[in-house]
Design a protein around this motif. Structure first.
Motif: not given
Length: 71
Positions: A54-60, A67-69
């Motif tokens: 979950r932490l990896y997913q939240e970080n991604e 990056n998109s902003s």
């Protein structure tokens, strides 16, 4: 490998203090159970792995949003 890990085991794996690990448990971020007459915390190995994922997913997601902003 045992099914359940101790608070000390999880603290070592996450490189956190026992107090920080206990805070993750009591906040509900890291599911755990209390067992025995002394109500010792035990964390199922699969729950620790799910927490890490979950932490990896939240970080991604954070990185992707950042990056998109900036585009």
């Amino acid at each position: 490998m045992p099914r359940f890990l101790t608070l000390a085991d999880v603290s070592e794996q996450l490189n956190l203090t026992p107090a920080a690990t206990r805070a993750l448990i009591t906040s509900g971020d890291l599911p755990a159970i209390q067992v025995g007459p002394r109500k010792l915390w035990r964390i199922e190995e699969s729950e620790l792995e799910a927490y890490i994922q979950r932490l990896y997913q939240e970080n991604e997601q954070r990185i992707s949003a950042l990056n998109s902003s900036h585009q």
